[in-house]
Design a protein around this motif. Structure first.
Motif, PDB file in Angstrom:
ATOM      1  N   ASN A 128       0.813  -1.222   0.000  1.00 16.20           N
ATOM      2  CA  ASN A 128       0.000   0.000   0.000  1.00 16.20           C
ATOM      3  C   ASN A 128       0.846   1.271   0.000  1.00 16.20           C
ATOM      4  OD1 ASN A 128       0.945  -0.471   2.575  1.00 16.20           O
ATOM      5  ND2 ASN A 128      -0.808   0.460   3.581  1.00 16.20           N
ATOM      6  N   GLU A 129       2.182   1.155   0.205  1.00 18.02           N
ATOM      7  CA  GLU A 129       3.040   2.329   0.202  1.00 18.02           C
ATOM      8  C   GLU A 129       3.883   2.439  -1.056  1.00 18.02           C
ATOM      9  OE1 GLU A 129       5.426   2.567   3.681  1.00 18.02           O
ATOM     10  OE2 GLU A 129       3.761   2.339   5.084  1.00 18.02           O
ATOM     11  N   LYS A 130       3.772   1.477  -1.951  1.00 17.73           N
ATOM     12  CA  LYS A 130       4.572   1.516  -3.163  1.00 17.73           C
ATOM     13  C   LYS A 130       4.078   2.610  -4.109  1.00 17.73           C
ATOM     14  CE  LYS A 130       6.000  -3.334  -3.154  1.00 17.73           C
ATOM     15  NZ  LYS A 130       6.013  -4.621  -3.891  1.00 17.73           N
ATOM     16  N   LEU A 131       4.986   3.099  -4.949  1.00 15.09           N
ATOM     17  CA  LEU A 131       4.632   4.129  -5.921  1.00 15.09           C
ATOM     18  C   LEU A 131       3.790   3.511  -7.038  1.00 15.09           C
ATOM     19  CD1 LEU A 131       8.032   6.029  -6.244  1.00 15.09           C
ATOM     20  CD2 LEU A 131       6.076   6.605  -4.827  1.00 15.09           C
ATOM     21  N   ARG A 132       2.761   4.225  -7.479  1.00 16.11           N
ATOM     22  CA  ARG A 132       1.908   3.759  -8.563  1.00 16.11           C
ATOM     23  C   ARG A 132       2.384   4.356  -9.875  1.00 16.11           C
ATOM     24  NH1 ARG A 132      -3.046   1.897  -6.773  1.00 16.11           N
ATOM     25  NH2 ARG A 132      -3.196   1.076  -8.898  1.00 16.11           N
ATOM     26  N   PHE A 135       0.221   6.342 -15.090  1.00 14.08           N
ATOM     27  CA  PHE A 135      -0.919   6.060 -15.969  1.00 14.08           C
ATOM     28  C   PHE A 135      -1.912   5.128 -15.286  1.00 14.08           C
ATOM     29  CE2 PHE A 135       2.394   7.469 -18.793  1.00 14.08           C
ATOM     30  CZ  PHE A 135       1.726   8.194 -19.761  1.00 14.08           C
ATOM     31  N   VAL A 136      -1.986   5.187 -13.946  1.00 14.09           N
ATOM     32  CA  VAL A 136      -2.896   4.302 -13.220  1.00 14.09           C
ATOM     33  C   VAL A 136      -4.348   4.585 -13.590  1.00 14.09           C
ATOM     34  CG1 VAL A 136      -2.960   5.879 -11.239  1.00 14.09           C
ATOM     35  CG2 VAL A 136      -3.521   3.468 -10.922  1.00 14.09           C
ATOM     36  N   ASP A 137      -4.685   5.859 -13.878  1.00 14.79           N
ATOM     37  CA  ASP A 137      -6.060   6.193 -14.256  1.00 14.79           C
ATOM     38  C   ASP A 137      -6.442   5.643 -15.624  1.00 14.79           C
ATOM     39  OD1 ASP A 137      -6.435   7.562 -11.894  1.00 14.79           O
ATOM     40  OD2 ASP A 137      -5.764   9.480 -12.723  1.00 14.79           O
ATOM     41  N   CYS A 138      -5.434   5.284 -16.423  1.00 13.30           N
ATOM     42  CA  CYS A 138      -5.706   4.696 -17.736  1.00 13.30           C
ATOM     43  C   CYS A 138      -5.705   3.167 -17.701  1.00 13.30           C
ATOM     44  CB  CYS A 138      -4.671   5.183 -18.760  1.00 13.30           C
ATOM     45  SG  CYS A 138      -4.711   6.969 -19.055  1.00 13.30           S
ATOM     46  N   GLY A 139      -5.399   2.587 -16.530  1.00 11.28           N
ATOM     47  CA  GLY A 139      -5.482   1.136 -16.421  1.00 11.28           C
ATOM     48  C   GLY A 139      -4.198   0.415 -16.113  1.00 11.28           C
ATOM     49  N   CYS A 140      -3.052   1.127 -15.933  1.00 10.60           N
ATOM     50  CA  CYS A 140      -1.789   0.460 -15.615  1.00 10.60           C
ATOM     51  C   CYS A 140      -1.721   0.246 -14.101  1.00 10.60           C
ATOM     52  CB  CYS A 140      -0.595   1.289 -16.090  1.00 10.60           C
ATOM     53  SG  CYS A 140       0.989   0.459 -15.831  1.00 10.60           S
ATOM     54  N   GLU A 141      -1.566  -1.000 -13.688  1.00  8.23           N
ATOM     55  CA  GLU A 141      -1.616  -1.345 -12.271  1.00  8.23           C
ATOM     56  C   GLU A 141      -0.237  -1.609 -11.674  1.00  8.23           C
ATOM     57  OE1 GLU A 141      -4.287  -1.196 -10.515  1.00  8.23           O
ATOM     58  OE2 GLU A 141      -5.631  -0.769 -12.199  1.00  8.23           O
ATOM     59  N   GLU A 142       0.848  -1.268 -12.383  1.00  4.45           N
ATOM     60  CA  GLU A 142       2.190  -1.558 -11.887  1.00  4.45           C
ATOM     61  C   GLU A 142       2.510  -0.725 -10.636  1.00  4.45           C
ATOM     62  OE1 GLU A 142       4.248  -3.824 -12.993  1.00  4.45           O
ATOM     63  OE2 GLU A 142       2.959  -4.451 -14.651  1.00  4.45           O
ATOM     64  N   LYS A 143       3.298  -1.313  -9.715  1.00  3.69           N
ATOM     65  CA  LYS A 143       3.737  -0.633  -8.501  1.00  3.69           C
ATOM     66  C   LYS A 143       5.255  -0.772  -8.376  1.00  3.69           C
ATOM     67  CE  LYS A 143      -0.600  -1.526  -6.034  1.00  3.69           C
ATOM     68  NZ  LYS A 143      -1.211  -2.123  -4.816  1.00  3.69           N
ATOM     69  N   PHE A 144       5.890   0.199  -7.668  1.00  2.00           N
ATOM     70  CA  PHE A 144       7.348   0.258  -7.656  1.00  2.00           C
ATOM     71  C   PHE A 144       7.865   0.608  -6.271  1.00  2.00           C
ATOM     72  CE2 PHE A 144       5.471   1.708 -11.581  1.00  2.00           C
ATOM     73  CZ  PHE A 144       5.984   0.796 -12.486  1.00  2.00           C
TER      74      PHE A 144
END
Length: 404
Positions: A128-132, A135-144
């Motif tokens: 829950n603290e990873k960077l999103r 383009f999360v609003d466009c559908g990319c769910e990757e976290k870093f």
């Protein structure tokens, strides 16, 4: 502010690309299975090299060479390749954590062991603290785990992000046009016109009206699909133009800042926590110029090694393509400030004169002069936090360079 953030993001992406290119093996040292440096290299009877841990599981499922399909037996046709091992051990590659400040040069055979103990590994954050992804609003769910990983992802997955963005835009366009086009189509097909009184063949007329409506709807769908494709092409071209413009503008801004550079350090709270967990973590600004054809410098920001309740701010000389036309060692006045976002009277400012006898101001022999010059205890971290220097999770450092 947004322009400077874009400049930093672009430089981080370029640094990640540089790190990848440095780590890429030559073709003769590349395993055909994992496409990485050969680890524990072995030579097959058909003359091909593989990592031992790659070829052995392969031969258990398929007793043929992955390159030429010749029959191989793992107990008789696989031989240690000590000559290649010695050649690889003589090469040097940068640590993959170079974008986070690790400048260790290693043999490719030692990279994996080094990464286990590398002090510059990204912190392991809760999910829950990873960077999103941006383009999360466009559908990319990757976290870093940290900003360099996110920048590397943005560079590599640009095409997928453009596709997601165009799909999102297409949905918005179709939703906006559907309400107006439906009424227009209905009017064209006379769908809402009442049937004349005494009409003998009302069922036939109704069927004709429905057929006309369906035909109109089909034609509109085709037109919308064509427009959607055209918009996808326009968006792709515009995105490429914007990226090229941003890159050109960032280079222009850094070269023509006349020695006055504002470094906007984003995600500063996470960076502070990273430095507290590892006091050897350092962050570097993009390189900027004292004049269009002048000296190139960058700023280093880290916690003081003497007292980690203070921050250190130092300046490093950087290599340029015109160093031979400059006077060395560098001589001049350097002012460093931590800028308060709301009250300029609270700015923390120090001015220093260069000392030509120090190695920090000699002509760099590599991309970045390893010796820096500045303040190892520039300001108290507690004062910076309590006095409101951090705004919107961002800290601003200003540097002015005046050669003399």
């Amino acid at each position: 502010m947004a322009e400077n953030a874009s400049i930093k993001n672009e430089l981080l992406a370029q640094e990640s690309s540089i790190a990848d290119s440095i780590s890429a093996p030559e073709a003769r040292f590349e395993c055909p299975i994992c496409l990485n440096w050969l680890r524990d290299p072995v030579l097959t009877s058909c003359g091909h090299r593989f990592c031992r841990r790659c070829i052995q599981p392969w031969l258990e499922d398929n007793p043929t060479c992955p390159v030429d399909n010749m029959k191989l037996q793992k107990d008789h046709d696989i031989f240690p390749d000590n000559f290649t091992r010695r050649e690889i051990s003589q090469h040097r590659t940068k640590c993959p954590n170079i974008v986070r400040g690790c400048y260790e040069e290693l043999s490719p055979l030692d990279v994996e062991a080094h990464l286990i103990i590398c002090k510059f590994n990204p912190p392991q954050l809760p999910d829950n603290e990873k960077l999103r992804c941006l383009f999360v609003d466009c559908g990319c769910e990757e976290k870093f785990e940290d900003e360099p990983e996110r920048q590397k992802h943005l560079e590599k997955d640009m095409q997928r992000h453009l596709t997601l963005m165009s799909q999102t835009l297409s949905k918005v366009v179709i939703n906006n046009t559907s309400s107006t086009s439906a009424s227009a189509i209905a009017q064209q097909a006379n769908f809402w016109d009442p049937q004349p009184k005494g009409e003998q063949n009302s069922n036939f007329t109704s069927n004709e009206s429905i057929d006309a409506l369906l035909k109109s709807l089909y034609e509109k769908i085709v037109i919308l699909e064509q427009k959607s494709r055209e918009q996808d092409i326009i968006i792709s071209n515009m995105s490429n133009q914007i990226a090229a413009t941003n890159l050109a503008m960032s280079k222009i801004a850094l070269r023509h800042c006349n020695g006055c550079y504002l470094w906007f350090i984003n995600d500063i709270k996470n960076k502070i926590n990273t430095m507290r967990n590892n006091t050897y973590t350092m962050f570097y600004s993009p390189g900027f110029y004292s004049s269009p054809n002048g000296y190139k410098l960058c700023v280093r920001f880290n916690l003081s090694t003497r007292n980690n309740s203070y921050i250190a701010v130092l300046v490093h000389m950087m290599k340029t393509e015109h160093d031979n036309a400059l006077d060395w060692p560098f001589s001049g006045r350097i002012s460093v400030s931590i800028v308060h976002p709301n009250d300029p009277n609270k700015n923390i400012k120090e001015t220093m004169m260069t000392r030509p006898e120090l190695e920090a101001f000699r002509q760099p022999v590599q991309e970045l002069n390893t010796k820096g010059f500045g303040y190892t205890e520039f300001a108290s971290l507690e004062d910076i936090i309590e006095q409101g220097f951090i705004d919107a999770n961002q800290l601003i450092i200003k540097v002015q360079v005046q050669p003399v």
